[in-house]
Design an enzyme around this catalytic site. Structure first.
Site, PDB file in Angstrom:
ATOM      1  N   ASP A  63     108.326 -34.359  96.638  1.00 42.99           N
ATOM      2  CA  ASP A  63     109.148 -34.273  95.428  1.00 42.99           C
ATOM      3  C   ASP A  63     110.512 -34.528  95.728  1.00 42.99           C
ATOM      4  OD1 ASP A  63     109.332 -31.642  96.206  1.00 42.99           O
ATOM      5  OD2 ASP A  63     109.409 -30.660  94.324  1.00 42.99           O
ATOM      6  N   TYR A  89      91.767 -14.909 126.706  1.00 46.46           N
ATOM      7  CA  TYR A  89      90.376 -15.145 126.128  1.00 46.46           C
ATOM      8  C   TYR A  89      89.373 -15.138 126.986  1.00 46.46           C
ATOM      9  CZ  TYR A  89      91.263 -19.991 127.238  1.00 46.46           C
ATOM     10  OH  TYR A  89      91.521 -21.179 127.790  1.00 46.46           O
ATOM     11  N   HIS A 140      97.939 -24.002 132.085  1.00 43.12           N
ATOM     12  CA  HIS A 140      97.590 -22.897 131.621  1.00 43.12           C
ATOM     13  C   HIS A 140      96.199 -22.495 132.557  1.00 43.12           C
ATOM     14  CE1 HIS A 140      95.070 -20.342 128.770  1.00 43.12           C
ATOM     15  NE2 HIS A 140      94.225 -21.375 128.614  1.00 43.12           N
TER      16      HIS A 140
END
Length: 832
Positions: free
Chosen positions: A555, A262, A228
Site C-alpha cells: 500500500d 540440538y 556450524h
C-alpha cells in the site's frame, strides 16, 4: 503459426533448492530447463550434502511455516526403492530448562496454531516418555510438534532429479559457472569455462557460493558463510537395537535451546549440532579445491575439519542432558558451512538491477522444496501463492548489503539463533547507521530508540515523563505483564494524550520515498495502482499495488507534485525494485514515455505535525493558507515554513488534523527547531513510535507486511475503498479482483480485549467456538479508547459482536469482534 517457445531457464546449483526448483517447474509444465552443478550430482558438496535434516516448523513467519509444511508433504511423497519416503515423521521436541524458555515455548506453540500446525506444550513427564534418554531432573516442559521430523535430504534430492530428468529437464554436473552474460538489462547466457548456455532466466541456487554468482550480474546476495559444528557419538547403550536403519530414528528430534544445542538419533548413535561456539566466518577462496571425483560423504567443500576445542563445553552439557552419552565418546565431527543473512531470513526473488536473474539462497532444508515451488510460480506466473515479503531478495537497504554489515549482523544472528527474543528487541550493533536530521534534538529530549532497516526510530521520549503528572487519570494505561511490558513505557500514554488534545511532532523520515519523474510517470503509476494517477497536480492518493492474481503487494501514498513529477511513499526496497523494473520495461516499449525512479529518502526528511492545535503552530511560521479549505485533506502543495522550502501533504497516519512536511535533509535540523519554537506556547511535544502505533490502530489504518500481504485481496483486508470504482482503465491485478474477492474465506477484523488490561503483541492464535481459526496481526493498547486492540484474520462467518479468544503465552483471553475504526469513524478530526 509456430508456438512461442517457453523461456530457457538455467538453474545454478543442484542441491535441495535447485533440484526441487527444476522439478517444480516440470510439474507446472515447464521443462525447458538446464541445471548446472559444479560437483557430482550424487554428492554436490554443498550444504544439502551434509545437512542433518531436522525439520522444525515453528516460525514466527507464516510464510516460512507454510514452506516447511510443503517440504514435509513433498518429501513424504518421494519414495525410494525400498518403499520408504524421504521424510521420517518422528516429531519435534523443544525442551525448556528455565521458566523463561518455558514461557517462550507457549509463544512458539501459538505460532504453530496460528498457522494451522499441530503443537502442544507438554509437561516434564511427557518429555521423558517421548525422549527417554533425557535427564529426568532437567526438563520443565517441552513443545511437541508431532508433524515435524527428519528430512532425508540427499535421497529426496536424487528422487526429484530423476523425476525432472524423466520429464525432460537437463542436468549437467562437474560444471562450474564462471560468468553470466547480460544485454539490455537482462540475462542472456550462463558461461562455464569455454561453454556458453543461452538463458532467458537464471536462478542462483548456489547456497553459500551465492554471493560469487550475484557479483557476476552486479547483484548483491547479502549472506555470510559460517561454519556450524556437528558431531556423532559412539554407540549409546540405550539405543542398541532401537532403530532399524543405521541413519534411522524413532524418537523426536530434540532441541535444547537453553544451551544452543540440538540432537537426533542416528541409528544407535546420537548426532549433536551446536550453535554455542564462536562464529566461524568462512572465506570461500580458502575452501579445499576438491576435484568432483574426490568428493565423498566425508570430504566435500562444505565440510571443514572439526575443532574439538570449540565443542568441549557442549559435549559436557550434552552428557548432562543425556546421561547415557557418558558411556560414549565423540566418534567424529565436522564444521559444516551454512548461510546466514543480516536478519536470518532467506533471499528469494528477482534482482532489482537485472531482469531474469533470480535468487533462492540462504534456504535451509526445512524450507527448500517450499521455496522452490514459490520460485517456480514466480517464473511461470509472475507471483507466488505464498507471500514472499519476509524473504524478498530486495528487502535490504543498500547500507545493509555491505560486506561489513552483512558479516557483523549475520554473525550476531548465528549467536542469537536460539535466544528468546522479544518482537521489539533491537540489535545492539551496528547502531546509528542511519539517523534523521532530527537525531540531535531527539537525543536531547531523551529518546529511547529502536532500530528498523538501519534507521534509529524513537519509541518514546523521556522528556515527556513529566506529563504523566499532568495527564488526566482516565488516559493512564493499566499495568502490563512482564513480556508485553518490555520495550514499553507508560510515557506513550502521555504522548497520545498530547497528540489528541494539543499538538505533536513525529519523525517520519524513515518512511521510504521515491521520486517518479518524466513524461511516462503518470501512465506508469496509473497502470500499476488501484487509483487514478492522472488527477491534477496537488492530488494525493492512498492506493494499492497488486500482483496479477489480485493480491496486495504494497500500500503506497502517491502525490502528484507537477505534471511529470510524483512522490511515492512506499514500504520497502521491494517496491523500489518493482516500480523501477516496470519503468524500464515501459521505456523500452515506448522511449517517449521515459521515466526515472529515484530513492530520495536519504536526501530528504519528514515531520508529521498532528493534533487539534497543529494549525495554530503553522499560522506562526508560514504565510501560506493551510486552513482546512486552503489545503484540503489528501492534497499537497509547496510551501515555506520559516523560510524553509517544504512540501506539505494534508494527511495523517494517527487520525488527527495536520500535515506530513517534507524537506531536504540539509534544512531538517532547522525545520524541527522552527516548528518546536512555534509550538511551545501550544504545549508541543515529540511523539514516538509506540504512541504512533496505538493511534494508527485506533484509527484502523493497516500496515503492509503485518496486517495484509500478497495472500490477501483488498476487500477482505478492509481496503476495498482504495480500489476506485471510477477507474475504468486497466491496472495490474484488476481482472482477477472479482473472482479473488468471491473466493475469499477470511476477513481482517478488529478485536477489543474484554478484560481491558491484556495487551498482546501479534501472531497469537485466535479461537472461534473453541477452535483455532485465525491469528493476530497488529496489536496495541488504545490509549484514547481505553482498551487493548488487536486486528486478526478470521473466518468470513464471524460477525460483529461475536466472542472470540486470543491465546497469549498459553492462556486464552476473551475478546470481542467490533467494527472499525474505533476512533473518529466520521473522519471529522482528520478533515478538520
Amino acid at each position: 503459426m509456430r508456438p512461442t517457445p517457453s523461456p530457457r531457464v538455467v538453474i545454478i546449483g543442484a542441491g535441495i533448492v535447485g533440484a526441487n526448483l527444476a522439478d517444480e517447474l516440470a510439474q507446472l509444465g515447464h521443462t525447458n530447463t538446464l541445471v548446472l552443478e559444479q560437483g557430482p550430482l550424487g554428492i554436490p558438496g554443498g550444504s544439502t550434502s551434509h545437512a542433518p535434516g531436522l525439520v522444525f516448523s515453528s516460525n514466527g513467519s507464516k510464510s516460512m511455516t507454510a514452506f516447511a509444511q510443503y517440504t514435509i508433504e513433498k518429501l513424504t511423497s518421494l519414495t525410494g526403492s525400498d518403499g520408504r519416503g524421504s521424510f521420517l515423521p518422528v516429531g519435534g521436541l523443544e525442551i525448556a530448562t528455565t521458566e523463561e524458555r518455558l514461557q517462550d515455548l507457549h509463544r512458539r506453540a501459538g505460532w504453530n496454531r496460528s498457522y494451522g500446525v499441530q503443537a502442544h506444550v507438554v509437561d516434564a513427564d511427557e518429555c521423558l516418555r517421548l525422549f527417554p534418554l533425557l535427564n529426568p531432573d532437567m526438563p520443565l516442559g517441552g513443545l511437541l510438534t508431532p508433524g515435524d521430523g527428519l528430512a532425508l535430504a540427499a535421497q529426496g534430492t536424487q528422487l526429484v532429479i530423476e523425476r525432472a530428468r524423466a520429464a525432460g529437464v537437463e542436468f549437467r554436473d562437474r560444471t562450474t559457472v564462471t560468468d553470466i552474460e547480460q544485454s539490455g538489462g537482462r540475462v542472456t547466457a550462463v558461461v562455464a569455462g569455454e561453454e556458453r548456455f543461452p538463458a532467458d532466466v537464471v536462478v542462483s541456487c548456489a547456497g553459500f557460493w551465492g554471493p560469487n554468482i550475484g557479483r557476476m550480474v552486479g547483484t548483491e546476495i547479502p549472506l555470510l558463510p559460517l561454519a556450524h559444528q556437528f558431531a556423532w557419538s559412539t554407540p549409546a547403550p540405550s539405543l542398541a537395537g532401537v532403530n532399524e536403519l543405521p541413519h534411522g530414528a524413532s524418537r523426536p528430534i530434540l532441541r535444547y535451546q537453553d544451551r544452543d544445542l540440538y540432537y537426533r538419533e542416528w541409528g544407535d548413535t546420537i548426532g549433536i549440532g551446536s550453535y554455542a561456539h564462536r562464529p566461524m566466518p568462512v572465506d570461500l577462496d580458502t575452501l579445499p579445491a576438491y576435484r568432483p571425483e574426490d568428493i565423498t560423504g566425508e570430504r566435500m567443500p562444505s565440510s571443514l575439519p572439526f575443532t574439538p576445542e570449540d565443542f568441549a563445553a557442549e559435549w559436557k552439557a550434552s552428557q548432562e542432558l543425556l546421561p547415557d552419552l557418558r558411556n560414549t565418546e565423540i566418534k567424529r565431527g565436522f564444521n559444516g558451512i551454512f548461510s546466514f543473512t543480516p536478519d536470518g531470513g532467506s533471499l528469494v526473488g528477482e534482482s532489482r538491477h537485472v531482469d531474469g536473474f533470480f535468487a533462492a539462497e540462504a534456504v535451509w532444508v526445512t524450507h527448500g522444496p517450499g521455496i522452490a515451488r514459490a520460485v517456480a510460480e514466480l517464473i511461470t506466473t509472475g507471483q507466488s501463492s505464498i507471500d514472499l515479503s519476509d524473504c524478498d531478495l530486495n528487502r535490504f537497504e543498500d547500507v545493509q548489503t555491505t560486506p561489513e554489515y552483512v558479516s557483523e549482523t549475520s554473525q550476531q544472528n548465528f549467536v542469537e539463533i536460539y535466544d528468546v527474543r522479544h518482537p521489539l528487541e533491537p540489535r545492539l550493533s551496528p547502531r546509528n547507521v542511519r539517523v534523521s536530521p532530527f537525531h540531535e534534538q531527539q537525543e536531547t529530549l531523551g529518546a529511547f530508540f529502536l532500530e528498523a532497516a538501519g534507521w534509529e526510530r524513537p519509541q518514546w521520549f523521556e522528556a515527556n515523563a513529566a506529563l504523566l503528572e499532568e495527564m488526566p487519570p482516565e488516559w493512564a494505561a493499566p499495568e502490563r505483564d512482564a513480556w508485553s511490558d518490555r520495550f514499553h513505557s507508560p510515557i506513550a500514554a502521555a504522548e497520545v494524550w498530547k497528540t489528541r488534545t494539543a499538538v505533536a511532532m513525529f519523525d517520519m523520515t524513515p518512511l521510504k520515498r521515491l521520486e517518479v519523474r518524466g513524461p511516462g510517470a503518470g501512465p506508469l503509476l496509473h497502470g500499476l495502482t488501484t487509483s487514478s494517477m492522472l488527477r491534477a497536480p496537488g492530488a494525493v492518493s492512498y492506493t494499492l499495488l497488486l500482483d496479477e492474481a489480485g493480491g496486495i503487494t504494497s500500500d503506497i501514498t502517491v502525490a502528484r507534485l507537477s505534471e511529470h513529477s510524483y512522490q511515492a511513499g512506499v514500504n520497502s526496497n521491494g517496491d523500489l525494485a518493482y516500480i523501477s523494473r516496470k519503468a524500464r520495461h515501459q521505456c523500452e516499449e515506448n522511449p517517449a514515455q521515459w521515466v526515472t525512479v529515484r530513492d530520495i529518502t536519504p536526501g530528504t526528511c519528514c515531520i508529521g505535525l498532528w493534533g487539534p492545535l497543529a494549525g495554530a503552530v503553522m499560522e506562526k511560521v508560514s504565510r501560506d493558507d493551510l486552513s482546512k479549505d486552503g489545503l484540503k485533506y489528501f492534497r499537497a502543495r509547496e510551501i515555506s515554513i520559516g523560510g524553509i522550502p517544504v512540501t506539505a501533504m494534508r494527511l495523517s497516519y494517527v487520525g488527527e488534523f495536520g500535515w506530513e512536511l517534507y524537506a531536504s535533509a540539509d534544512v531538517g535540523h532547522r525545520l524541527w527547531d522552527v516548528l518546536w519554537e512555534a509550538g511551545r506556547e501550544h504545549g508541543i511535544i515529540a511523539g514516538g513510535r509506540e504512541a504512533f502505533n496505538s493511534m494508527r490502530l485506533e484509527k484502523g489504518f493497516r500496515s503492509f507486511g503485518t496486517d495484509m500481504t500478497s495472500e490477501h485481496e483488498p476487500a477482505q483486508a478492509g481496503l476495498g475503498f482504495a480500489v476506485k470504482a471510477s477507474k475504468t482503465d486497466d491496472f495490474v491485478g484488476k481482472s482477477a479482483l472479482t473472482e479473488r474477492a468471491a473466493a475469499a474465506t477470511t476477513r481482517l477484523r478488529c478485536l477489543t480485549v474484554d478484560d481491558g488490561v491484556s495487551v498482546v503483541l501479534g501472531k497469537e492464535p485466535v479461537y472461534v467456538d473453541g477452535k483455532a481459526s485465525g491469528y493476530v496481526t497488529s496489536a496495541a493498547y488504545g490509549y484514547t479508547v481505553r482498551q487493548p486492540i488487536a486486528y486478526a484474520w478470521l473466518p468470513q462467518r464471524v460477525e460483529t459482536g461475536d466472542a472470540v479468544e486470543i491465546e497469549y503465552l498459553g492462556r486464552r483471553i476473551p475478546a470481542t469482534v467490533v467494527d472499525d475504526p474505533l476512533y473518529d469513524p466520521e473522519m471529522t478530526r482528520l478533515r478538520g
